[in-house]
Design a protein around this motif. Sequence first.
Motif, mmCIF file in Angstrom:
data_model
loop_
_atom_site.group_PDB
_atom_site.id
_atom_site.type_symbol
_atom_site.label_atom_id
_atom_site.label_comp_id
_atom_site.label_asym_id
_atom_site.label_seq_id
_atom_site.Cartn_x
_atom_site.Cartn_y
_atom_site.Cartn_z
ATOM 1 N N ALA A 117 1.280 -1.364 0.011
ATOM 2 C CA ALA A 117 0.447 -0.193 0.365
ATOM 3 C C ALA A 117 0.967 1.096 0.128
ATOM 4 C CB ALA A 117 -0.955 -0.258 1.454
ATOM 5 N N VAL A 118 1.987 1.717 0.656
ATOM 6 C CA VAL A 118 3.006 2.283 0.805
ATOM 7 C C VAL A 118 3.471 2.416 -0.396
ATOM 8 C CG1 VAL A 118 5.071 3.223 2.005
ATOM 9 C CG2 VAL A 118 3.651 2.410 3.428
ATOM 10 N N PHE A 119 3.472 1.596 -1.462
ATOM 11 C CA PHE A 119 4.081 2.056 -2.081
ATOM 12 C C PHE A 119 3.011 2.347 -3.705
ATOM 13 C CE2 PHE A 119 5.025 -0.396 -6.758
ATOM 14 C CZ PHE A 119 6.465 0.431 -6.956
ATOM 15 N N GLY A 124 3.248 5.995 -3.177
ATOM 16 C CA GLY A 124 4.014 6.063 -3.797
ATOM 17 C C GLY A 124 4.064 6.115 -5.209
ATOM 18 N N VAL A 125 3.118 5.446 -5.424
ATOM 19 C CA VAL A 125 3.097 5.180 -7.455
ATOM 20 C C VAL A 125 1.895 6.859 -7.670
ATOM 21 C CG1 VAL A 125 2.354 4.572 -9.626
ATOM 22 C CG2 VAL A 125 3.330 2.723 -7.935
ATOM 23 N N ALA A 126 0.994 7.246 -6.579
ATOM 24 C CA ALA A 126 0.284 7.472 -7.151
ATOM 25 C C ALA A 126 0.846 9.065 -6.466
ATOM 26 C CB ALA A 126 -1.142 8.021 -6.011
ATOM 27 N N LEU A 127 1.957 9.398 -5.487
ATOM 28 C CA LEU A 127 1.316 10.376 -5.644
ATOM 29 C C LEU A 127 3.163 11.288 -7.055
ATOM 30 C CD1 LEU A 127 2.541 11.095 -1.835
ATOM 31 C CD2 LEU A 127 1.206 11.693 -3.210
ATOM 32 N N VAL A 128 4.271 9.789 -6.827
ATOM 33 C CA VAL A 128 4.872 10.545 -8.572
ATOM 34 C C VAL A 128 3.741 10.759 -9.749
ATOM 35 C CG1 VAL A 128 6.086 9.521 -9.723
ATOM 36 C CG2 VAL A 128 6.753 8.330 -7.414
ATOM 37 N N PHE A 129 3.057 9.847 -10.492
ATOM 38 C CA PHE A 129 2.067 10.400 -10.897
ATOM 39 C C PHE A 129 1.851 11.788 -10.562
ATOM 40 C CE2 PHE A 129 -2.815 10.638 -12.978
ATOM 41 C CZ PHE A 129 -2.189 10.203 -14.045
ATOM 42 N N ALA A 130 0.795 12.528 -9.779
ATOM 43 C CA ALA A 130 0.453 13.263 -9.367
ATOM 44 C C ALA A 130 1.303 14.716 -9.785
ATOM 45 C CB ALA A 130 0.507 13.314 -7.603
ATOM 46 N N GLY A 131 2.715 14.453 -9.457
ATOM 47 C CA GLY A 131 4.077 15.045 -9.200
ATOM 48 C C GLY A 131 4.403 15.345 -10.479
ATOM 49 N N LEU A 145 9.456 14.180 -3.793
ATOM 50 C CA LEU A 145 10.136 13.201 -3.263
ATOM 51 C C LEU A 145 9.329 12.546 -2.679
ATOM 52 C CD1 LEU A 145 12.416 15.976 -2.238
ATOM 53 C CD2 LEU A 145 12.779 14.352 -3.821
ATOM 54 N N LEU A 146 8.040 12.898 -1.705
ATOM 55 C CA LEU A 146 7.259 11.710 -0.933
ATOM 56 C C LEU A 146 6.935 10.781 -1.943
ATOM 57 C CD1 LEU A 146 6.265 12.151 2.029
ATOM 58 C CD2 LEU A 146 3.896 12.374 0.395
ATOM 59 N N GLY A 147 6.735 11.441 -2.769
ATOM 60 C CA GLY A 147 6.331 9.691 -3.706
ATOM 61 C C GLY A 147 7.283 8.637 -3.914
ATOM 62 N N LEU A 148 8.891 9.733 -4.338
ATOM 63 C CA LEU A 148 10.386 8.397 -4.045
ATOM 64 C C LEU A 148 10.092 8.160 -2.739
ATOM 65 C CD1 LEU A 148 12.355 8.335 -5.752
ATOM 66 C CD2 LEU A 148 13.467 9.900 -5.073
ATOM 67 N N ALA A 149 10.302 8.902 -2.082
ATOM 68 C CA ALA A 149 10.058 8.614 -0.330
ATOM 69 C C ALA A 149 9.443 7.127 -0.396
ATOM 70 C CB ALA A 149 10.507 9.006 0.536
ATOM 71 N N LEU A 150 8.615 7.432 -0.362
ATOM 72 C CA LEU A 150 7.111 6.033 -0.766
ATOM 73 C C LEU A 150 7.402 5.143 -1.530
ATOM 74 C CD1 LEU A 150 4.143 8.041 -0.162
ATOM 75 C CD2 LEU A 150 5.816 6.997 1.577
ATOM 76 N N LEU A 151 8.069 5.127 -2.486
ATOM 77 C CA LEU A 151 8.729 3.793 -3.443
ATOM 78 C C LEU A 151 9.646 3.261 -2.937
ATOM 79 C CD1 LEU A 151 8.578 5.520 -6.895
ATOM 80 C CD2 LEU A 151 6.950 3.383 -5.939
ATOM 81 N N VAL A 152 10.844 3.752 -2.299
ATOM 82 C CA VAL A 152 11.318 3.208 -1.534
ATOM 83 C C VAL A 152 11.440 2.565 0.119
ATOM 84 C CG1 VAL A 152 14.154 3.606 0.151
ATOM 85 C CG2 VAL A 152 13.356 5.266 -2.280
ATOM 86 N N VAL A 153 10.668 3.165 0.309
ATOM 87 C CA VAL A 153 10.344 2.377 1.732
ATOM 88 C C VAL A 153 9.852 0.982 1.346
ATOM 89 C CG1 VAL A 153 8.099 2.675 3.606
ATOM 90 C CG2 VAL A 153 9.956 4.521 3.210
ATOM 91 N N GLY A 154 8.691 0.860 0.372
ATOM 92 C CA GLY A 154 7.677 -0.462 -0.156
ATOM 93 C C GLY A 154 8.656 -1.533 -0.295
ATOM 94 N N LEU A 155 9.388 -0.641 -1.270
ATOM 95 C CA LEU A 155 10.572 -1.447 -2.167
ATOM 96 C C LEU A 155 12.204 -2.355 -0.934
ATOM 97 C CD1 LEU A 155 10.768 -0.183 -5.335
ATOM 98 C CD2 LEU A 155 9.785 -2.168 -4.613
ATOM 99 N N THR A 156 12.767 -1.574 -0.552
ATOM 100 C CA THR A 156 13.736 -1.406 0.894
ATOM 101 C C THR A 156 12.653 -2.663 1.730
ATOM 102 O OG1 THR A 156 12.938 0.515 1.730
ATOM 103 C CG2 THR A 156 14.997 0.098 1.102
ATOM 104 N N PHE A 157 11.559 -2.738 1.831
ATOM 105 C CA PHE A 157 10.625 -3.714 2.991
ATOM 106 C C PHE A 157 10.795 -5.129 2.046
ATOM 107 C CE2 PHE A 157 6.659 -6.454 3.337
ATOM 108 C CZ PHE A 157 7.023 -6.336 4.883
ATOM 109 N N LYS A 158 10.328 -5.137 0.767
ATOM 110 C CA LYS A 158 10.848 -6.197 0.250
ATOM 111 C C LYS A 158 12.107 -7.350 0.276
ATOM 112 C CE LYS A 158 6.075 -6.600 -1.024
ATOM 113 N NZ LYS A 158 5.221 -6.946 -0.239
ATOM 114 N N VAL A 159 12.964 -5.950 0.125
ATOM 115 C CA VAL A 159 14.040 -6.692 0.290
ATOM 116 C C VAL A 159 14.992 -7.047 1.598
ATOM 117 C CG1 VAL A 159 14.612 -6.137 -1.865
ATOM 118 C CG2 VAL A 159 15.170 -4.628 -0.543
ATOM 119 N N THR A 160 14.299 -6.953 2.696
ATOM 120 C CA THR A 160 14.142 -6.622 3.926
ATOM 121 C C THR A 160 16.182 -6.163 4.536
ATOM 122 O OG1 THR A 160 15.833 -8.736 4.087
ATOM 123 C CG2 THR A 160 12.994 -9.084 4.113
#
Lengths: 492, 178
Positions: A185-187, A190-197, A222-237
């Motif tokens: 959901a965080v990811f 992030g996609v939505a915010l990147v699209f908004a920006g 930047l907020l969108g990018l941060a959320l994308l990074v959080v979502g993906l770094t979760f998946k890679v532990t």
Amino acid sequence: MTLAQATMIDPPVVSWLGIAPELVLGVGAALVLLIEVQWKPSRTAIAWAGGAAVIAAALLSVLLHARIESGDGISTFLPFAGMIALDGFGVFARYVLLAVAGLGLLAAQRMVQEAGTRAAEMVALMLLATAGFSLMAISANLILTFLGLEIGSISLYVLAGYVRERGNSDEAAIKYFLLGSFASAVFVYGVALVFAGTGNFSIQGVHDYLDGVVVFEPGVILLGLALLVVGLTFKVTAAPFHSWAPDVYQGAPAGVVGFMAAIAKIGGFAGLVRILVSAFPDLAGDWAPVVAAIAAVSMVVGSVLAIVQDDIRRLLAYSGVAHAGFILTGVLSGGEGTAEIWFYLAIYAVQLVAAFAVVAAVSGPSGSRSALSDYAGLAQRQPFLAATFAVILLGMGGIPLTAGFVAKFGVFSDAWAAGHEWVVIVGVLASVVAFFLYLRVIVTMYMDEPAGEAAAAPLGVRWVTSVAVVVTLLFGVFPGPLLDLAGRALPL
Amino acid sequence: MTVEVVIFVLMGLTALGGAITVVMARNPVYSGLGLLGTMLSLAVIYVSQLAHFVAAIQVIVYAGAVMTLFLFVIMMIGVDVAEDTAENLPRQRLVVGVLAAAVVGFAVYLGVSQGFDWVPAASGEPVAEATNGTVQAIGERLFSTWVLAFEATALLLTVAAAGAIALAYFRRRRAVRE
């Protein structure tokens, strides 16, 4: 409007070969499910059918690779209206994903046997997870990246809860599902915010927008990018988003943990590298410090916490956190480090599957306890298993003449060249610490008195560990061919 | 008063009435029916905004599938089970009331002070291309630009089906064994 006008649809450029590996995996999964219902074949046959789909997908990837490099019969490298990218990045990702899927199926052989009537679903879910993360790796559009991530992740949630006789398999699955859904959901936010920006879902489009427009208030992007990074770094532990990993790796059935862990890391890193390097190179000044911090925290937290674990699965989970940190240092250098990241991921993924295959052989494919004391004197009970496990652990630790050393050297030298010296220093210190924990396991296996009876390792597990040993030693002494191949794995 | 405004007022009132029924009704079946009324009214509003596809989805997915699920659950639990109406959180009604009043007040303030000028004004005549939300427009996008993503969702559904069988079948097997 007349019917003729109404039915006019402008079809995008279709590249069947471009998605052939995913098609084969998807069709293979469907066939496995259907064959099981119709003919009730033996479980071994089901596993072989899954293996055949993986091999077919790998052969098609080789063909696709040749076509991409020569450019024959390819009208555009961004087919399906720019939804996927035909590039070396995607092809190499598939090689690694399919290798992990093949080894994972071999390692899970005994679990497939024990899964009873649900064997076909298990093989099908493994194929679908591979297809999902593969879509994620080739995707050139954030929406498809999200879809691939979900296809892969949801398959893994189910696999984590496959052995429901034990309470903690349920617990692992629920934990993984809840936290994983939250990360997804965080990811997607992030996609939505990147699209908004930026007004773009496509990675190329985001890159072109940021390249051509001076953004005065980039807060939303930047907020969108941060959320994308959080979502993906979760998946890679990566720490601090790693806290689910030890519990899930401990609770999930040992037969598939290696596959789960490795394939999610490959997919997650493929998505992360493509997004950061291809879509946001212009914001590198903003994301590099954050990624550097995540990498440093992961290396330290993973290495230090791994030392105090007395369960081998938790130990491998925390060492996985450290490895995620090591790989992230390669991301710091932007596009320069892509080859080294892929080299590291390929080696580590194979080692991870093999290490958990050993765990499954020692503590049973569906068992949950894998105390370190179970490994006391393993060298006398299971000399072959202990020897291969030792080589794999040394490779993970990264001593010279193993592929692990070449991989670590590669990502560290990239980060150093990119001016992130402090991260490299933290990384080298963390690898020294991490080396001790691998030594600890080896010492337990070779020095301690044997405890308990020897359970014969299944043939599949012996094959998997042998492959991992060959990979670790061969590419440690002659890293050239794989480095060369990884060097061509660049995003479009 | 155009037809659109009449439809909006009528359907808005029905939607509100349904929503109030959901909360106030003593019998959970009435609550379910109230929810159904709200969903269908919203669907009509979507149609009046030319969002045909969203309207169809609203009816099929929400009024159809989700409602059926709710009714199943209501029927399984039983309609006549006495509910425990004791409130564990003292003064929660007061807090909720104040919060709700604050939100509504803020919305009204925005409407009055800003005059809704942040909402893009509808420009006079309805334009010919105002087909954004129609089934046709969405279908065209779905089968051209987004065709691969659309097909990829098939994998997602396969995962869901296989996963549901894998997880659910186990309990049945154990129940048989016991």
